[in-house]
Design a protein around this motif. Structure first.
Motif, PDB file in Angstrom:
ATOM      1  N   HIS A  58       0.828  -1.201   0.000  1.00 21.89           N
ATOM      2  CA  HIS A  58       0.000   0.000   0.000  1.00 21.89           C
ATOM      3  C   HIS A  58       0.876   1.270   0.000  1.00 21.89           C
ATOM      4  O   HIS A  58       0.591   2.253  -0.674  1.00 21.89           O
ATOM      5  N   TYR A  59       1.974   1.203   0.774  1.00 22.81           N
ATOM      6  CA  TYR A  59       2.843   2.383   0.894  1.00 22.81           C
ATOM      7  C   TYR A  59       3.789   2.553  -0.295  1.00 22.81           C
ATOM      8  O   TYR A  59       4.417   3.598  -0.447  1.00 22.81           O
ATOM      9  N   SER A  97       1.164   7.271  13.930  1.00 23.12           N
ATOM     10  CA  SER A  97       0.760   8.584  13.423  1.00 23.12           C
ATOM     11  C   SER A  97       1.278   9.700  14.339  1.00 23.12           C
ATOM     12  O   SER A  97       1.265   9.570  15.558  1.00 23.12           O
ATOM     13  N   ILE A 146       8.092   5.869   3.084  1.00 22.70           N
ATOM     14  CA  ILE A 146       7.044   5.025   3.679  1.00 22.70           C
ATOM     15  C   ILE A 146       6.644   5.609   5.036  1.00 22.70           C
ATOM     16  O   ILE A 146       5.455   5.769   5.351  1.00 22.70           O
ATOM     17  N   GLN A 171       4.182   8.418   5.180  1.00 20.47           N
ATOM     18  CA  GLN A 171       2.764   8.053   5.069  1.00 20.47           C
ATOM     19  C   GLN A 171       2.230   7.505   6.383  1.00 20.47           C
ATOM     20  O   GLN A 171       1.099   7.786   6.771  1.00 20.47           O
ATOM     21  N   GLY A 195       1.950  10.411   8.856  1.00 19.23           N
ATOM     22  CA  GLY A 195       0.932  11.346   8.367  1.00 19.23           C
ATOM     23  C   GLY A 195       1.368  12.799   8.443  1.00 19.23           C
ATOM     24  O   GLY A 195       2.489  13.108   8.851  1.00 19.23           O
ATOM     25  N   VAL A 240       7.276  12.852  -4.118  1.00 16.66           N
ATOM     26  CA  VAL A 240       6.485  12.111  -3.121  1.00 16.66           C
ATOM     27  C   VAL A 240       5.519  13.068  -2.420  1.00 16.66           C
ATOM     28  O   VAL A 240       4.340  12.741  -2.208  1.00 16.66           O
ATOM     29  N   ARG A 247       2.519  13.783  -4.539  1.00 23.92           N
ATOM     30  CA  ARG A 247       1.585  12.638  -4.619  1.00 23.92           C
ATOM     31  C   ARG A 247       0.833  12.445  -3.305  1.00 23.92           C
ATOM     32  O   ARG A 247      -0.311  12.013  -3.289  1.00 23.92           O
ATOM     33  N   LEU A 248       1.511  12.767  -2.203  1.00 19.93           N
ATOM     34  CA  LEU A 248       0.890  12.586  -0.881  1.00 19.93           C
ATOM     35  C   LEU A 248      -0.074  13.712  -0.532  1.00 19.93           C
ATOM     36  O   LEU A 248      -0.999  13.541   0.244  1.00 19.93           O
TER      37      LEU A 248
END
Ligand SMILES: C[S@@+](CC[C@H](N)C(=O)[O-])C[C@H]1O[C@@H](n2cnc3c(N)ncnc32)[C@H](O)[C@@H]1O
Length: 383
Positions: A31-32, A56, A73, A76, A79, A104, A107-108
């Motif tokens: 997923h990451y 988080s 990674i 993400q 957060g 990155v 995209r994040l």
């Protein structure tokens, strides 16, 4: 050539052209990986995945961040309220990571990763700052060299790259083994310094099951290939203990060796170690009961706890046990009549003492002869 120069040369080359021999198969959470640029994925030289143990909002420092995979990674996982700092000493690796960071972030939808230049055994010294000073005043003679040393010492104090007690979690993926033996103790001390009290280290690295002979240690290629600098697995954990960490856990140990050389197995492990057992001990009449399953355990502060015994502990130990990695192993007993911190007396943690239930129940209950005298009608304050 020093081991450090060999490492720099090898990873400069591997930052340009991916080197298969340096890669270990790792199961990351797919997923990451979706938003990671292809180049970052290909230039992965890790041996584990410390990012899966993050939470988080945490501030994370990645030692030897390479092309940035673990940082991207981690970005993400922690957060937008968290933060990630990658540190590496190799310019070519930093160039790859820094070039990919804005991609990155876009995209994040947020940017919480930065890459800094330092040796991980000297996290106070900002090598970018030193580079820029030395470009202005190049070292041409011994006097200039000595001035540069003074400048470095001054930078460490005035503008530390990573401040003391500023990090929640230090992670690293396959890098500690690359640090020279003479700097390893300083490396562990630096990890400890930068962590906040209550912070932790989550480290994946290659370790050996037997001592690595000197002829293997002298081989530059094997050193930079994450073989000869590997610590023996028991000594790897002991190094954290000796630095002052507590609650160490082996989170993952590959059953299969990554490489075997002269019969010695080299494999990946991931460990966790906590900072925060230092401090004073105060008596606040608390007790804990070790639940088992072992008949007896010994913690990193020397407390020996027998299963089922109601052991008196100081407030510091009581609070430590209430958190990871200990909480699930204990029952916690607070006194009926709490002792305020300003009234607490020093507690001697060097002896094991059983807390008598009467100490917990307090003076008000000593004369109670039946339930009705000391019960409040069921609101939970029965002594
Ligand atoms: C085996 S690679 C791992 C890279 C990255 N952690 C990953 O998972 O792909 C080692 C990295 O650590 C860096 N490195 C090695 N020794 C270092 C040191 N003493 N200080 C800073 N960086 C170091 C190298 O430049 C290289 O980028």
């Amino acid at each position: 050539m020093s081991a450090e120069t060999a490492v720099k040369q090898r990873y400069s080359a591997a930052a340009t052209v991916p080197e298969q021999a340096l890669c270990c198969a790792i199961q990351y959470d797919s997923h990451y990986l979706k938003i990671l640029p292809e180049e970052v994925i290909r230039k992965d030289y890790g041996c584990g995945d410390p990012s899966r143990y993050l939470k988080s909002g945490e501030t994370v420092l990645d030692l030897g961040s390479g092309a940035g995979k673990i940082c991207f990674i981690a970005a993400q996982v922690v957060g937008p309220t968290g933060r990630v700092i990658g540190v590496d000493m190799t310019d070519a690796m930093l160039e790859v990571a820094r070039r990919n960071a804005p991609i990155v972030a876009e995209r994040l939808g947020y940017g919480n990763v930065e890459f800094r230049k330092a040796r991980i055994q000297d996290l106070a010294l900002d090598l970018d700052a030193l580079d820029s000073e030395l470009r202005k005043n190049p070292i041409a003679d011994a006097n200039a060299f000595l001035r540069a040393e003074e400048l470095a010492a001054d930078l460490r104090v005035r503008r530390p790259l990573i401040a003391t007690e500023s990090i929640d979690v230090v992670v690293s993926n396959c890098v500690l083994n690359l640090v020279e033996p003479s700097a390893k103790q300083q490396l562990f001390a630096e990890i400890f310094r930068v962590l906040k009290k209550g912070g932790r280290a989550v480290i994946s690295d290659i370790v050996s099951d037997e001592d690595v002979p000197e002829e293997l240690q002298a081989d530059d290629r094997l050193w930079s290939g994450c073989i000869s600098g590997a610590l023996r697995e028991d000594l790897f954990l002991r190094a954290f203990e000796q630095t002052g960490f507590y609650g160490l856990r082996l989170l993952k140990r590959d059953p299969r060796a990554w490489q075997t050389m002269q019969g010695i197995e080299f494999r990946s492990i991931t460990i966790e170690a906590f900072k925060g057992k230092q401090g004073e001990c105060w008596e606040r009449n608390q007790a804990v009961i070790y639940r088992g399953p072992f008949r007896e355990v010994l913690d990193d502060d020397g407390h020996r706890l027998r299963r089922g015994d109601r052991v008196a502990v100081c407030d510091k130990t009581f609070q430590l046990y209430r958190k990871a990695p200990y909480a699930e192993h204990f029952e916690f007993i607070e006194p009926n009549e709490p002792i305020r911190p300003e009234e607490a007396r020093p507690f001697d943690c060097s002896i094991v003492r059983i807390r008598h239930p009467r100490e917990t129940k307090g003076a008000a209950c000593h004369d109670a002869t039946n339930v009705s005298k000391c019960c409040d009608g069921g609101n939970g304050s029965c002594c």
